[in-house]
Design an enzyme around this catalytic site. Structure first.
Site, short mmCIF file in Angstrom:
data_model
loop_
_atom_site.label_atom_id
_atom_site.label_comp_id
_atom_site.label_asym_id
_atom_site.label_seq_id
_atom_site.Cartn_x
_atom_site.Cartn_y
_atom_site.Cartn_z
NE ARG A 242 -9.17 5.70 2.93
CZ ARG A 242 -7.90 6.08 2.78
NH1 ARG A 242 -7.61 7.32 2.44
NH2 ARG A 242 -6.91 5.23 2.98
CG HIS B 177 -3.01 -3.16 4.42
ND1 HIS B 177 -1.82 -2.63 4.82
CD2 HIS B 177 -3.64 -2.16 3.73
CE1 HIS B 177 -1.73 -1.37 4.39
NE2 HIS B 177 -2.81 -1.06 3.73
CB CYS C 123 -1.00 -0.06 1.14
SG CYS C 123 -2.37 1.09 0.90
N1 GLN Z 1 -2.04 6.96 2.07
C1 GLN Z 1 -2.26 6.05 1.03
C2 GLN Z 1 -3.68 6.09 0.44
O1 GLN Z 1 -4.66 6.26 1.15
C3 GLN Z 1 -1.88 4.65 1.52
C4 GLN Z 1 -2.75 4.11 2.63
C5 GLN Z 1 -2.33 2.75 3.11
O2 GLN Z 1 -1.14 2.38 3.17
N2 GLN Z 1 -3.32 1.97 3.53
O3 GLN Z 1 -3.79 6.00 -0.76
#
Ligand code: GLN
Length: 236
Positions: free
Chosen positions: A120, A186, A83
């Site tokens: 998101r 993750h 990520c």
């Molecule tokens: N900050 C990044 C995003 O939201 C990565 C987030 C994460 O590692 N879960 O795109």
């Protein structure tokens, strides 16, 4: 610093699966301002983090740390970025606040911020990965990112069976270049997908001993956990 949704579990998974086979493991944490070369490490893990952590890291990575990671990857070293770590392995990542963070440049890809009218990308993911012998392997995990990754020539790690992956549009997930992997998963990723963990371990050891074969472990419990979760994710 780069450890979201249990990414530390990736370290533990590699450690335990080696120890169960009598392979000694030493874990080295590389902090801000510390060098990754020469750590002498065989496997490099770069966990996830939010924009704030990524911004704090970007400077550190633009120096010798990024250059070392690039050369380790180019030499066939085993690297896994998740990520926020994965995003910083591309050419650049633009944060939700419009800050353009330079990446390490291992993968030919970049990451754009979420537009105000976009959600998101959150949920469980099932990904199919093409393997060298022509077969496919599957991995499950959990994603939560605002950034949309666009491949600018980088090979994807796999195709999304269920979930969003790189951008929720083109069906790709992650990236792969030789033994370097980037992914949005993750989970933690490696405890949930022991075959993938073993692949990283075996690749790393084979780099110094190409006759090496990993002893199989009894993965009955892990396999049934995988089957149950993947069936659920497949159904959406
Ligand atoms: N900050 C990044 C995003 O939201 C990565 C987030 C994460 O590692 N879960 O795109």
């Amino acid at each position: 610093m780069m450890n979201l949704y249990g990414d530390r579990g990736n370290v533990i998974s590699i450690q335990k699966r080696c120890e169960w086979r009598g392979i000694p493991v030493e874990v080295v944490d590389v902090r801000l301002g510390e060098s990754i070369h020469p750590t002498g490490c065989d496997i490099f893990l770069f966990g996830g983090g939010q924009d704030r952590e990524q911004a704090l890291l970007a400077d550190d990575l633009s120096g010798s740390k990024g250059a070392d990671l690039r050369s380790i990857s180019a030499a066939g070293g085993v690297v896994l970025g998740v990520c926020g770590g994965y995003q910083l392995m591309g050419s650049h990542y633009e944060t939700a606040d419009g800050e353009k963070l330079p990446g390490v440049g291992i993968f030919d890809l970049h990451t754009e911020p979420r537009k105000p009218d976009e959600e998101r990308l959150i949920g469980n993911v099932l990904v199919r990965i093409p393997l060298e012998d022509g077969s496919r392997g599957e991995i499950v995990g959990f994603e939560n990112h605002g950034g949309r990754t666009r491949l600018d020539g980088a090979a994807p790690l796999g195709e999304v069976v269920s979930g969003f992956g790189n951008n929720g549009e083109d069906g790709t997930e992650g990236a792969r270049k030789m033994n370097t992997y980037g992914t949005y998963l993750h989970g933690s990723l490696l405890p949930k997908n022991p075959w993938f963990t073993d692949r990283l371990i075996e690749t790393a050891i084979k780099r110094t001993d190409d006759t090496f074969e990993l002893e199989p472990l009894d993965d009955g419990v892990e396999k049934s956990a995988f089957e149950s979760v993947s069936a659920r994710v497949r159904r959406g």
